[in-house]
Design a protein around this motif. Structure first.
Motif, PDB file in Angstrom:
ATOM      1  N   ALA A  74       0.844  -1.194   0.000  1.00  0.00           N
ATOM      2  CA  ALA A  74       0.000   0.000   0.000  1.00  0.00           C
ATOM      3  C   ALA A  74       0.883   1.249   0.000  1.00  0.00           C
ATOM      4  O   ALA A  74       2.012   1.229   0.520  1.00  0.00           O
ATOM      5  CB  ALA A  74      -0.899  -0.009   1.228  1.00  0.00           C
ATOM      6  N   PRO A  75       0.394   2.342  -0.587  1.00  0.00           N
ATOM      7  CA  PRO A  75       1.212   3.559  -0.716  1.00  0.00           C
ATOM      8  C   PRO A  75       1.708   4.112   0.616  1.00  0.00           C
ATOM      9  O   PRO A  75       2.757   4.772   0.661  1.00  0.00           O
ATOM     10  CB  PRO A  75       0.262   4.547  -1.407  1.00  0.00           C
ATOM     11  CG  PRO A  75      -0.747   3.704  -2.100  1.00  0.00           C
ATOM     12  CD  PRO A  75      -0.916   2.489  -1.245  1.00  0.00           C
ATOM     13  N   ASP A  76       0.969   3.876   1.699  1.00  0.00           N
ATOM     14  CA  ASP A  76       1.364   4.452   2.986  1.00  0.00           C
ATOM     15  C   ASP A  76       2.305   3.562   3.788  1.00  0.00           C
ATOM     16  O   ASP A  76       2.652   3.891   4.929  1.00  0.00           O
ATOM     17  CB  ASP A  76       0.134   4.789   3.826  1.00  0.00           C
ATOM     18  CG  ASP A  76      -0.811   3.603   4.014  1.00  0.00           C
ATOM     19  OD1 ASP A  76      -0.638   2.582   3.319  1.00  0.00           O
ATOM     20  OD2 ASP A  76      -1.729   3.709   4.856  1.00  0.00           O
ATOM     21  N   VAL A  77       2.742   2.452   3.220  1.00  0.00           N
ATOM     22  CA  VAL A  77       3.688   1.576   3.925  1.00  0.00           C
ATOM     23  C   VAL A  77       5.064   2.218   3.955  1.00  0.00           C
ATOM     24  O   VAL A  77       5.565   2.706   2.938  1.00  0.00           O
ATOM     25  CB  VAL A  77       3.749   0.186   3.245  1.00  0.00           C
ATOM     26  CG1 VAL A  77       4.948  -0.607   3.748  1.00  0.00           C
ATOM     27  CG2 VAL A  77       2.472  -0.587   3.527  1.00  0.00           C
ATOM     28  N   ARG A  78       5.680   2.206   5.134  1.00  0.00           N
ATOM     29  CA  ARG A  78       7.013   2.785   5.315  1.00  0.00           C
ATOM     30  C   ARG A  78       8.031   1.648   5.389  1.00  0.00           C
ATOM     31  O   ARG A  78       8.081   0.914   6.385  1.00  0.00           O
ATOM     32  CB  ARG A  78       7.043   3.644   6.579  1.00  0.00           C
ATOM     33  CG  ARG A  78       6.174   4.894   6.474  1.00  0.00           C
ATOM     34  CD  ARG A  78       5.926   5.544   7.810  1.00  0.00           C
ATOM     35  NE  ARG A  78       5.024   4.747   8.639  1.00  0.00           N
ATOM     36  CZ  ARG A  78       4.646   5.096   9.858  1.00  0.00           C
ATOM     37  NH1 ARG A  78       5.116   6.197  10.408  1.00  0.00           N
ATOM     38  NH2 ARG A  78       3.817   4.320  10.546  1.00  0.00           N
ATOM     39  N   LEU A  79       8.830   1.531   4.356  1.00  0.00           N
ATOM     40  CA  LEU A  79       9.740   0.388   4.224  1.00  0.00           C
ATOM     41  C   LEU A  79      10.703   0.275   5.402  1.00  0.00           C
ATOM     42  O   LEU A  79      10.975  -0.830   5.869  1.00  0.00           O
ATOM     43  CB  LEU A  79      10.525   0.483   2.911  1.00  0.00           C
ATOM     44  CG  LEU A  79      11.555  -0.617   2.655  1.00  0.00           C
ATOM     45  CD1 LEU A  79      10.893  -1.992   2.635  1.00  0.00           C
ATOM     46  CD2 LEU A  79      12.294  -0.354   1.351  1.00  0.00           C
ATOM     47  N   GLU A  80      11.218   1.394   5.881  1.00  0.00           N
ATOM     48  CA  GLU A  80      12.196   1.339   6.970  1.00  0.00           C
ATOM     49  C   GLU A  80      11.592   0.665   8.202  1.00  0.00           C
ATOM     50  O   GLU A  80      12.252  -0.147   8.866  1.00  0.00           O
ATOM     51  CB  GLU A  80      12.658   2.760   7.311  1.00  0.00           C
ATOM     52  CG  GLU A  80      13.789   2.826   8.340  1.00  0.00           C
ATOM     53  CD  GLU A  80      13.277   3.018   9.764  1.00  0.00           C
ATOM     54  OE1 GLU A  80      14.055   2.741  10.702  1.00  0.00           O
ATOM     55  OE2 GLU A  80      12.110   3.415   9.937  1.00  0.00           O
ATOM     56  N   ARG A  81      10.328   0.931   8.493  1.00  0.00           N
ATOM     57  CA  ARG A  81       9.673   0.316   9.645  1.00  0.00           C
ATOM     58  C   ARG A  81       9.396  -1.167   9.379  1.00  0.00           C
ATOM     59  O   ARG A  81       9.496  -2.001  10.283  1.00  0.00           O
ATOM     60  CB  ARG A  81       8.376   1.039   9.979  1.00  0.00           C
ATOM     61  CG  ARG A  81       8.595   2.479  10.434  1.00  0.00           C
ATOM     62  CD  ARG A  81       7.314   3.106  10.967  1.00  0.00           C
ATOM     63  NE  ARG A  81       7.067   2.688  12.352  1.00  0.00           N
ATOM     64  CZ  ARG A  81       6.114   1.840  12.726  1.00  0.00           C
ATOM     65  NH1 ARG A  81       5.288   1.301  11.833  1.00  0.00           N
ATOM     66  NH2 ARG A  81       5.960   1.515  13.992  1.00  0.00           N
TER      67      ARG A  81
END
Length: 216
Positions: free
Chosen positions: A72-79
């Motif tokens: 999903a667009p709001d996924v933050r890869l670093e987390r």
């Protein structure tokens, strides 16, 4: 192998040489080496042996980097990367629970909560809170980041089964409906990847990698 007494003496020396914070961080770093000894049911693709938890966590991190474009667009890869690298640390104490072993699931949550208390508790306070919070978030799989992390966690052993001809599926007599049920959470992290998994389940049954659903 060093005795526990010798290790304690070396940690005492470290504690006299550096700050308590660094001493605690180093103790945690050395403790999580045990993750390399926790053996999972998932085989390597050459079926020479089963993977360990540390290898599994590394593989998930690589997958997350490669496949983040399908999240999903709001996924933050670093987390997501942080979650997949710490999600199985509790298995140092709690052990690995095979996804399709309903009996082994009894008491799993309690074992893992207790393990999280001890292992993350080795860290300096703010890092302990941070790591525990990420682990709790992964376990709840409610946030977009946690859902995509869980997608990676389910998809990696699934792919290993497909590309080893159903190695651990066959060994444990797993059926297609069991796999479908366990892979359903992939849709929460990526509808495209879930569609692929559904197609591969059908192909695995057709090729004899996976037993048909028990209702068939």
């Amino acid at each position: 192998m060093l005795s526990s007494e010798t290790k304690d003496e070396i940690f005492d020396l470290i504690g006299q040489t550096v700050t308590p914070r660094l001493s605690d961080q180093l103790r945690f770093v050395l403790e999580i080496d045990k993750l390399k000894t926790i053996i999972r049911q998932t085989p390597l693709l050459d079926i020479s042996r089963r993977e360990n938890d540390a290898e599994h966590s590394w593989h998930l991190a690589m997958m997350a980097m490669m496949l983040a474009e399908y999240a999903a667009p709001d996924v933050r890869l670093e987390r997501v990367l942080r979650m997949v690298l710490i999600h199985d640390i509790v298995e140092i104490d709690a052990g690995d629970t095979f996804l399709y072993d309903a009996t082994a699931e009894a008491g799993q949550e309690e074992r893992e909560q207790k393990a999280a208390d001890r292992l993350f508790g080795l860290l300096p306070k703010e890092q302990a809170v941070e790591f525990r919070s990420l682990w709790d978030e992964f376990e709840a799989h409610q946030s977009p980041d946690a859902r995509f992390a869980r997608t990676m966690d389910r998809m990696q052993p699934f792919l290993h089964n497909v590309f080893t001809g159903g190695h651990s599926w066959k060994h444990h007599g797993v059926t297609a409906d069991q796999v479908q049920k366990r892979m359903a959470v992939i849709a929460d992290g990526s509808t495209l990847l879930h569609g692929l998994v559904t197609r591969l389940i059908e192909e695995s049954v057709a090729r004899g990698f996976l037993l048909p659903s028990s209702s068939d």
